[in-house]
Motif scaffolding. Structure first.
Motif, PDB file in Angstrom:
ATOM      1  N   ILE A 121       0.875  -1.170   0.000  1.00 37.13           N
ATOM      2  CA  ILE A 121       0.000   0.000   0.000  1.00 37.13           C
ATOM      3  C   ILE A 121       0.913   1.220   0.000  1.00 37.13           C
ATOM      4  O   ILE A 121       1.724   1.398   0.913  1.00 37.13           O
ATOM      5  N   ASP A 124      -2.857   7.024  -0.267  1.00 39.17           N
ATOM      6  CA  ASP A 124      -4.302   7.238  -0.301  1.00 39.17           C
ATOM      7  C   ASP A 124      -4.604   8.217  -1.430  1.00 39.17           C
ATOM      8  O   ASP A 124      -4.280   9.404  -1.319  1.00 39.17           O
ATOM      9  N   GLU A 250     -12.310   3.675   3.228  1.00 40.57           N
ATOM     10  CA  GLU A 250     -10.940   4.152   3.069  1.00 40.57           C
ATOM     11  C   GLU A 250     -10.432   3.759   1.689  1.00 40.57           C
ATOM     12  O   GLU A 250     -10.628   2.622   1.242  1.00 40.57           O
ATOM     13  N   ARG A 252      -7.187   3.334  -0.929  1.00 42.07           N
ATOM     14  CA  ARG A 252      -5.743   3.116  -0.919  1.00 42.07           C
ATOM     15  C   ARG A 252      -5.250   2.755  -2.324  1.00 42.07           C
ATOM     16  O   ARG A 252      -6.001   2.200  -3.132  1.00 42.07           O
ATOM     17  N   SER A 461      -6.296   0.354  -7.061  1.00 40.70           N
ATOM     18  CA  SER A 461      -6.793   1.084  -5.898  1.00 40.70           C
ATOM     19  C   SER A 461      -8.230   0.674  -5.629  1.00 40.70           C
ATOM     20  O   SER A 461      -8.836  -0.083  -6.399  1.00 40.70           O
ATOM     21  N   HIS A 468     -10.105  -2.548   7.201  1.00 35.64           N
ATOM     22  CA  HIS A 468      -9.695  -3.663   6.344  1.00 35.64           C
ATOM     23  C   HIS A 468      -8.289  -3.458   5.785  1.00 35.64           C
ATOM     24  O   HIS A 468      -7.516  -4.413   5.659  1.00 35.64           O
ATOM     25  N   TRP A 469      -7.963  -2.223   5.430  1.00 33.07           N
ATOM     26  CA  TRP A 469      -6.672  -1.992   4.784  1.00 33.07           C
ATOM     27  C   TRP A 469      -5.512  -2.309   5.723  1.00 33.07           C
ATOM     28  O   TRP A 469      -4.431  -2.722   5.271  1.00 33.07           O
ATOM     29  N   ILE A 472      -4.991  -5.917   5.443  1.00 34.86           N
ATOM     30  CA  ILE A 472      -4.439  -6.235   4.125  1.00 34.86           C
ATOM     31  C   ILE A 472      -2.944  -5.922   4.075  1.00 34.86           C
ATOM     32  O   ILE A 472      -2.159  -6.638   3.447  1.00 34.86           O
ATOM     33  N   GLU A 473      -2.538  -4.867   4.753  1.00 33.81           N
ATOM     34  CA  GLU A 473      -1.113  -4.530   4.781  1.00 33.81           C
ATOM     35  C   GLU A 473      -0.314  -5.683   5.382  1.00 33.81           C
ATOM     36  O   GLU A 473       0.772  -6.032   4.896  1.00 33.81           O
TER      37      GLU A 473
END
Length: 482
Positions: A121, A124, A250, A252, A461, A468-469, A472-473
Motif C-alpha cells: 500500500i 491514499d 478508506e 488506498r 486502488s 480492512h486496509w 491487508i497490509e
C-alpha cells in the motif's frame, strides 16, 4: 457562462440537441464523476496541452466533449452542443495552478506514491484532492445539469520538477477505452498530426447510436440467467450489505511489482499444465484479479460458505468488432458489460491461485462471446430502472474489478509538450504515476486496475471498510515473503 447553482440554465436556441445513448444514460453511470490524474516527472507546457485538447474538442465528431448536459421533459439526458464555442461558452473547462517550488517542498505533492519492491500500500489517492480537483470542480451529475459546464475538464498543476495533469468528466460521457481513444487523439493533435485523427462513431452532432440495436436480438439465453438476482433479490442484497455502504470507506493505492506478478503467473501456469493436454493460457490480469480477490476477502473466515462474486467490467469493443464497433473505428462513449465468476469463499482460500485464475479465464471465454454479450445486454434493456443484471444471492460478497491495462494509460506520450525533461530514465513525457478518483457513488470493494507502468509494475486502488486496509497490509507483507 454558468447558470445559477440548483437550476438549469435557459436553453440556447442555436444549440444542437442530441439524445444521450441508451448505454450511456443509465443510473450506474449517472452516479459517477471521474477524475484521472497523471503525474509526469517533467515540466510540460500547460498552454500547449490546453490548446491541443481544446482544438480537438472543436473538431467534427469530437464536439460531444464540449456539449452541455440537460434533462428533457421525460427526465432523459441529452446533449446541447453549442453552434460555436466561445470564451463565454468554451469547448473545455480549464484551470491551471503554478507552484514555484519542487514537489519535494510541497506538503501534499511530496507524498505522491512511488513504486515499491514488494506488493505494498503506497498511499491514499483521496489525499491528493487539492492537486487533482480544481476549485468548485464537479462532484455529481447536477453540477453539469445545473451549469453551462462542458463535459470534459482539464486541470494542470505545474511544479519546478513535475507536472500533474487531470482530466475529469461524468461517467455518462465515456469509459476507460473511450478515454484511451481521447488520449490517442490528443497526442496526435499535440504532435501536429491532426490528419491522422479518426472521428469517433456516434459523435454528438448527429443522432446515430452505434449500439441502438444491441440487446434487441438475443439468440440464446445468458449462461448465468438461472443465477440472476431479481429486483427483490437485489434489494435484499442491498439490505444485507447496507452497513458496508454506511461505514466509513478508506481508499488506498497498491503497487504490485512486475517480478511478483511474473512469479505468480509462472507458478499458476505450471499448476494447470499438469492437468492440460495443450499449453495453458492465463493472462496477467487473470492472475492479478485472482490474487487480489484472496487478499480482499482475507477478513472472512477461511471456511466461509458465502458466495464470492467477481464482477469484472468488460469492454464490449472486441466482441462487437465484427458488426457494431469495427476495430478500425473509435468509440468515445460507454461500451461496458460485466462478466461474473461465482465461487464459495472457502474455495478461494483453499484452492491454488490457478483455480481462481482459470475460473476467471473460463468466464471470459464463455460469457464474452458476441451471442452472450447480446444476451447480457438484452437483460439490461428489459430490466427495471435500466440497471445491468446482477448474479449471485442476497448473502453474496461482491468484488468489482475494472482492468484498464488495455487502455495503455502509462504509454501516454506528451513528449511534444516537454519544456524541461526530468532525470528519470523512462523517457520524457511519459507518466510515472496515475490514479483514478470518483465522486458520487462510492462502491465498496470496487477496484480499478490502473494498468502497468513502464517498469512493468501494476497499480490498483479501491475503497474498503475502515480497518480492512490495515489487515491487508499485514497480508501483503506475508505474501511478499513467500
Amino acid at each position: 457562462m454558468l447558470g445559477i447553482w440548483g437550476a438549469a440554465p435557459a436553453r440556447v436556441p442555436t444549440d444542437t440537441i442530441v439524445p444521450v445513448h441508451f448505454f450511456d444514460d443509465t443510473p450506474l453511470w449517472r452516479a459517477f464523476v471521474l477524475y484521472s490524474m497523471f503525474v509526469f516527472d517533467d515540466v510540460l507546457d500547460a498552454e500547449k496541452l490546453r490548446d491541443s485538447l481544446d482544438t480537438l474538442a472543436r473538431r467534427d465528431g469530437w464536439r460531444k466533449l464540449g456539449a452541455r448536459m440537460r434533462r428533457n421533459a421525460k427526465g432523459e439526458l441529452e446533449y446541447h452542443v453549442p453552434a460555436a464555442f466561445t470564451n463565454g461558452r468554451p469547448a473545455l473547462a480549464y484551470s491551471h495552478v503554478h507552484h514555484d517550488m519542487d514537489t519535494t517542498d510541497h506538503p501534499i505533492a511530496s507524498r505522491l506514491p512511488k513504486p515499491s519492491t514488494r506488493p505494498s500500500i503506497v498511499g491514499d489517492p483521496d489525499e491528493f484532492r487539492s492537486l487533482f480537483q480544481p476549485e468548485r470542480g464537479p462532484v455529481k451529475l447536477d453540477d453539469y445539469l445545473n451549469t453551462d459546464r462542458p463535459q470534459l475538464g482539464l486541470h494542470i498543476v505545474s511544479f519546478k520538477d513535475k507536472t500533474i495533469i487531470c482530466l475529469y468528466w461524468p461517467h455518462t460521457l465515456m469509459d476507460a477505452m473511450g478515454k484511451m481513444a481521447l488520449l490517442d487523439a490528443w497526442m496526435l493533435m499535440l504532435q501536429g498530426r491532426a490528419e491522422d485523427i479518426v472521428s469517433p462513431q456516434g459523435g454528438a452532432t448527429d443522432d446515430v447510436d452505434p449500439l441502438a440495436e444491441l440487446g434487441k436480438h438475443p439468440t440464446e439465453p445468458h449462461k448465468l440467467a438461472g443465477q440472476r438476482l431479481s429486483m427483490f433479490g437485489l434489494a435484499q442484497y442491498g439490505v444485507s450489505n447496507i452497513m458496508d455502504f454506511c461505514r466509513t470507506q478508506e481508499n488506498r493505492m497498491v503497487c504490485v511489482p512486475a517480478s511478483f506478478v511474473t512469479k505468480l503467473r509462472e507458478t499458476a501456469l505450471k499448476e494447470i499444465a499438469d492437468d492440460s493436454e495443450k499449453p495453458p493460457f492465463l493472462s496477467e490480469g487473470d492472475i492479478l484479479c485472482a490474487w487480489w480477490t484472496r487478499v480482499a476477502i482475507s477478513h472472512l473466515p477461511q471456511d466461509s460458505q458465502r458466495t464470492i462474486v467477481l464482477n469484472n467490467a468488460y469492454s464490449l469493443r472486441a466482441p462487437l468488432a465484427a458488426d457494431l464497433l469495427p476495430s478500425s473505428s473509435v468509440y468515445v462513449s460507454n461500451a461496458i458489460g460485466f462478466i461474473n465468476v461465482l465461487l464459495p469463499a472457502h474455495e478461494v482460500f483453499s484452492k491454488p491461485l490457478s483455480y481462481v485464475a482459470s475460473a476467471i479465464r473460463h468466464s471470459i471465454k464463455e460469457l464474452g462471446t458476441r451471442t452472450q454479450v447480446e444476451a447480457f445486454t438484452a437483460m439490461w434493456r428489459e430490466s427495471q430502472g435500466k440497471l445491468p443484471p446482477f448474479f449471485g444471492d442476497r448473502g453474496m460478497h461482491m468484488i468489482t474489478f475494472s482492468n484498464w491495462s488495455k487502455a495503455r494509460l502509462f504509454e501516454t506520450d506528451f513528449s511534444a509538450a516537454v519544456i524541461k525533461p526530468g532525470k528519470k530514465s523512462r523517457g520524457p513525457g511519459v507518466p510515472s504515476y496515475i490514479q483514478n478518483n470518483q465522486f458520487g457513488l462510492i462502491l465498496p470493494n470496487g477496484f480499478p486496475i490502473i494498468g502497468k507502468d513502464a517498469d512493468g509494475n501494476y497499480w490498483l486502488s479501491g475503497y474498503m471498510n475502515k480497518g480492512h486496509w490495515g489487515r491487508i497490509e499485514e497480508q501483503l507483507a506475508g505474501d511478499s515473503r513467500e
